[in-house]
Design a protein around this motif. Structure first.
Motif, PDB file in Angstrom:
ATOM      1  N   SER A  83      33.389  70.853  59.065  1.00  0.00           N
ATOM      2  CA  SER A  83      33.054  69.907  60.083  1.00  0.00           C
ATOM      3  C   SER A  83      34.363  69.109  60.594  1.00  0.00           C
ATOM      4  O   SER A  83      35.417  69.140  59.735  1.00  0.00           O
ATOM      5  CB  SER A  83      31.979  68.987  59.445  1.00  0.00           C
ATOM      6  OG  SER A  83      32.497  68.193  58.594  1.00  0.00           O
ATOM      7  N   SER A  84      34.230  68.677  61.628  1.00  0.00           N
ATOM      8  CA  SER A  84      35.204  67.478  62.167  1.00  0.00           C
ATOM      9  C   SER A  84      35.711  66.712  61.143  1.00  0.00           C
ATOM     10  O   SER A  84      36.811  66.333  60.883  1.00  0.00           O
ATOM     11  CB  SER A  84      34.907  67.021  63.550  1.00  0.00           C
ATOM     12  OG  SER A  84      35.905  66.282  63.813  1.00  0.00           O
ATOM     13  N   HIS A  85      34.842  66.198  60.496  1.00  0.00           N
ATOM     14  CA  HIS A  85      34.882  64.940  59.449  1.00  0.00           C
ATOM     15  C   HIS A  85      35.623  65.471  58.314  1.00  0.00           C
ATOM     16  O   HIS A  85      36.508  64.892  57.956  1.00  0.00           O
ATOM     17  CB  HIS A  85      33.545  64.367  58.930  1.00  0.00           C
ATOM     18  CG  HIS A  85      33.441  63.160  58.196  1.00  0.00           C
ATOM     19  ND1 HIS A  85      32.363  62.793  57.624  1.00  0.00           N
ATOM     20  CD2 HIS A  85      34.549  62.272  58.450  1.00  0.00           C
ATOM     21  CE1 HIS A  85      32.963  61.682  57.021  1.00  0.00           C
ATOM     22  NE2 HIS A  85      33.874  61.149  57.282  1.00  0.00           N
ATOM     23  N   TYR A  86      35.014  66.501  57.844  1.00  0.00           N
ATOM     24  CA  TYR A  86      35.927  67.085  56.508  1.00  0.00           C
ATOM     25  C   TYR A  86      37.294  67.624  56.906  1.00  0.00           C
ATOM     26  O   TYR A  86      38.253  67.653  56.098  1.00  0.00           O
ATOM     27  CB  TYR A  86      35.092  68.396  56.008  1.00  0.00           C
ATOM     28  CG  TYR A  86      34.105  67.745  54.954  1.00  0.00           C
ATOM     29  CD1 TYR A  86      34.541  67.751  53.410  1.00  0.00           C
ATOM     30  CD2 TYR A  86      33.064  67.170  55.282  1.00  0.00           C
ATOM     31  CE1 TYR A  86      33.678  67.270  52.354  1.00  0.00           C
ATOM     32  CE2 TYR A  86      31.923  66.714  54.227  1.00  0.00           C
ATOM     33  CZ  TYR A  86      32.568  66.897  52.997  1.00  0.00           C
ATOM     34  OH  TYR A  86      31.611  66.352  51.919  1.00  0.00           O
ATOM     35  N   GLN A  96      39.343  66.434  59.149  1.00  0.00           N
ATOM     36  CA  GLN A  96      40.199  65.277  59.388  1.00  0.00           C
ATOM     37  C   GLN A  96      40.736  64.979  58.006  1.00  0.00           C
ATOM     38  O   GLN A  96      41.763  64.392  57.495  1.00  0.00           O
ATOM     39  CB  GLN A  96      39.775  64.138  60.210  1.00  0.00           C
ATOM     40  CG  GLN A  96      39.502  64.617  61.604  1.00  0.00           C
ATOM     41  CD  GLN A  96      38.717  63.587  62.456  1.00  0.00           C
ATOM     42  OE1 GLN A  96      39.237  62.333  62.309  1.00  0.00           O
ATOM     43  NE2 GLN A  96      37.220  63.826  62.385  1.00  0.00           N
ATOM     44  N   ASP A 152      33.450  58.590  52.765  1.00  0.00           N
ATOM     45  CA  ASP A 152      32.054  59.182  52.533  1.00  0.00           C
ATOM     46  C   ASP A 152      32.264  60.560  52.334  1.00  0.00           C
ATOM     47  O   ASP A 152      31.977  61.566  53.073  1.00  0.00           O
ATOM     48  CB  ASP A 152      31.363  58.958  54.066  1.00  0.00           C
ATOM     49  CG  ASP A 152      29.860  59.593  53.767  1.00  0.00           C
ATOM     50  OD1 ASP A 152      29.418  59.496  52.810  1.00  0.00           O
ATOM     51  OD2 ASP A 152      29.339  60.047  54.988  1.00  0.00           O
ATOM     52  N   TRP A 183      33.706  60.875  66.978  1.00  0.00           N
ATOM     53  CA  TRP A 183      34.144  62.108  66.051  1.00  0.00           C
ATOM     54  C   TRP A 183      35.263  61.679  65.164  1.00  0.00           C
ATOM     55  O   TRP A 183      35.463  62.352  64.075  1.00  0.00           O
ATOM     56  CB  TRP A 183      34.739  63.045  66.896  1.00  0.00           C
ATOM     57  CG  TRP A 183      35.775  62.764  67.782  1.00  0.00           C
ATOM     58  CD1 TRP A 183      35.883  62.398  69.073  1.00  0.00           C
ATOM     59  CD2 TRP A 183      37.437  62.694  67.317  1.00  0.00           C
ATOM     60  NE1 TRP A 183      37.261  62.095  69.636  1.00  0.00           N
ATOM     61  CE2 TRP A 183      37.966  62.394  68.497  1.00  0.00           C
ATOM     62  CE3 TRP A 183      38.193  62.824  66.180  1.00  0.00           C
ATOM     63  CZ2 TRP A 183      39.307  62.100  68.474  1.00  0.00           C
ATOM     64  CZ3 TRP A 183      39.371  62.748  66.032  1.00  0.00           C
ATOM     65  CH2 TRP A 183      40.140  62.357  67.330  1.00  0.00           C
ATOM     66  N   HIS A 184      35.996  60.673  65.265  1.00  0.00           N
ATOM     67  CA  HIS A 184      37.079  60.148  64.452  1.00  0.00           C
ATOM     68  C   HIS A 184      36.526  59.778  63.043  1.00  0.00           C
ATOM     69  O   HIS A 184      35.619  59.158  62.915  1.00  0.00           O
ATOM     70  CB  HIS A 184      37.621  59.026  65.111  1.00  0.00           C
ATOM     71  CG  HIS A 184      39.266  58.771  64.779  1.00  0.00           C
ATOM     72  ND1 HIS A 184      39.482  58.239  63.367  1.00  0.00           N
ATOM     73  CD2 HIS A 184      40.274  59.222  65.256  1.00  0.00           C
ATOM     74  CE1 HIS A 184      40.594  58.128  63.324  1.00  0.00           C
ATOM     75  NE2 HIS A 184      41.154  58.800  64.152  1.00  0.00           N
ATOM     76  N   ILE A 185      37.520  60.197  62.084  1.00  0.00           N
ATOM     77  CA  ILE A 185      37.092  59.950  60.673  1.00  0.00           C
ATOM     78  C   ILE A 185      36.991  58.415  60.371  1.00  0.00           C
ATOM     79  O   ILE A 185      36.123  57.912  59.291  1.00  0.00           O
ATOM     80  CB  ILE A 185      38.216  60.660  59.774  1.00  0.00           C
ATOM     81  CG1 ILE A 185      37.760  60.458  58.350  1.00  0.00           C
ATOM     82  CG2 ILE A 185      39.783  59.645  59.954  1.00  0.00           C
ATOM     83  CD1 ILE A 185      38.768  61.237  57.536  1.00  0.00           C
ATOM     84  N   GLN A 187      33.351  57.910  61.383  1.00  0.00           N
ATOM     85  CA  GLN A 187      32.686  58.633  60.659  1.00  0.00           C
ATOM     86  C   GLN A 187      32.558  58.230  59.189  1.00  0.00           C
ATOM     87  O   GLN A 187      31.509  58.207  58.490  1.00  0.00           O
ATOM     88  CB  GLN A 187      32.984  60.193  60.685  1.00  0.00           C
ATOM     89  CG  GLN A 187      32.710  60.616  61.993  1.00  0.00           C
ATOM     90  CD  GLN A 187      31.226  60.987  62.365  1.00  0.00           C
ATOM     91  OE1 GLN A 187      30.521  61.229  61.583  1.00  0.00           O
ATOM     92  NE2 GLN A 187      31.076  60.543  63.544  1.00  0.00           N
ATOM     93  N   TYR A 205      35.981  56.915  56.370  1.00  0.00           N
ATOM     94  CA  TYR A 205      36.907  57.160  55.382  1.00  0.00           C
ATOM     95  C   TYR A 205      36.622  57.759  53.832  1.00  0.00           C
ATOM     96  O   TYR A 205      37.231  58.614  53.355  1.00  0.00           O
ATOM     97  CB  TYR A 205      38.077  56.273  55.335  1.00  0.00           C
ATOM     98  CG  TYR A 205      38.976  56.428  56.338  1.00  0.00           C
ATOM     99  CD1 TYR A 205      40.046  57.649  56.339  1.00  0.00           C
ATOM    100  CD2 TYR A 205      39.369  55.716  57.506  1.00  0.00           C
ATOM    101  CE1 TYR A 205      41.025  58.115  57.264  1.00  0.00           C
ATOM    102  CE2 TYR A 205      40.307  55.845  58.324  1.00  0.00           C
ATOM    103  CZ  TYR A 205      41.043  57.127  58.283  1.00  0.00           C
ATOM    104  OH  TYR A 205      42.203  57.316  59.233  1.00  0.00           O
TER     105      TYR A 205
END
Length: 267
Positions: free
Chosen positions: A67-70, A72, A167, A158-160, A163, A165
């Motif tokens: 995912s975008s979160h992971y 980053q 989590d 979308w930025h970490i 979202q 840092y």
């Protein structure tokens, strides 16, 4: 002759260690070209992470299945826990020919400093927090908003940062925290600051470059650049000759300072 009050203040904040200072000078950059090389190393990781997180994020997410979160988080954690820690140690070992023990000494890890931790650090922390409040209330918000309005720097949903840092499962979080609070201090204050020690106002230059390096979250950190005049991580390193005070101050900034300024001035 120096004023007695100034002399007492200086002796309170400054830890004298001529032998250690000579050890650092022996391994610092000597030429202008060498200094520029080390200064460029302060910016390089930030440029790389910006490219990976902004223009290449979607492509990398597609390739890796993350995912975008992971994705980053992985980029930031690997850089901070890998490059920031391994690069200085490898350079000190193979370029400067220092043993692992001397490398730790160079970085400031073998110098316990009870006075610095228990007395100097609290005083500087309180002073910094007090001095930063007007800036956070009146200067930071419009500067942050202006920077975030630049499309190439905008921190979208979308930025970490938005979202979260922290989590993540705790094993991953530990890696990220080591990189954030220890890795960055090793790289910037333990290594690069010492390497450019011959540079006038070295502490200020590294402080500014440290904020600039965070270009993947430029609206936040670039808005802190004017605060570089009073952000004392580099000053703490130079005054106390060890890295522990800077690591703890970094923890304070990331974990508590924002909550304090939010409570006191609403930002």
């Amino acid at each position: 002759m120096r004023n007695p009050t100034i002399r007492k203040l200086s002796s309170f904040f400054h830890k004298s260690d001529p032998e250690y200072e000579a050890f650092l000078r022996k391994h610092e950059a000597k030429s202008r070209g060498q200094i520029l090389w080390y200064l460029s190393l302060a910016v390089f990781p930030g440029v790389l992470m910006y490219v990976l997180i902004y223009p290449l994020r979607e492509t990398l997410a597609s390739w890796t299945g993350l995912s975008s979160h992971y994705l980053q988080f992985a980029i930031l954690a690997l850089m901070a826990s890998g490059w920031h820690i391994l690069f200085p140690l490898l350079m000190l070992r193979y370029k400067d020919r220092l043993s692992f023990r001397d490398s730790l000494r160079y970085l400031g890890f073998t110098r316990p400093d009870a006075k610095g931790l228990l007395l100097v650090l609290p005083v500087i922390t309180v002073l910094f927090t007090a001095l930063s409040l007007p800036y956070m209330k009146y200067v930071f918000p419009p500067l942050n908003e202006w920077l975030d309005g630049i499309p190439a720097l905008h921190m979208g949903e979308w930025h970490i940062y938005n979202q979260g840092y922290y989590d993540f499962p705790w094993p991953l979080l530990v890696i990220g925290l080591i990189g954030n609070f220890i890795g960055e201090e090793i790289y910037f204050r333990g290594y690069l600051l010492r390497k450019v020690g011959a540079l006038r106002y070295d502490w200020l230059v590294i402080s500014v470059l440290f904020q600039f390096y965070h270009m993947w979250q430029a609206p936040m950190n670039w808005a802190f650049i004017p605060l570089a005049l009073i952000i004392p991580c580099e000053i703490l390193i130079k005054l106390r000759k060890n890295i522990y005070v800077a690591i703890i101050f970094h923890l304070f900034i990331n974990m508590l300072w924002g909550a304090i300024t939010l409570y006191l001035v609403g930002v």
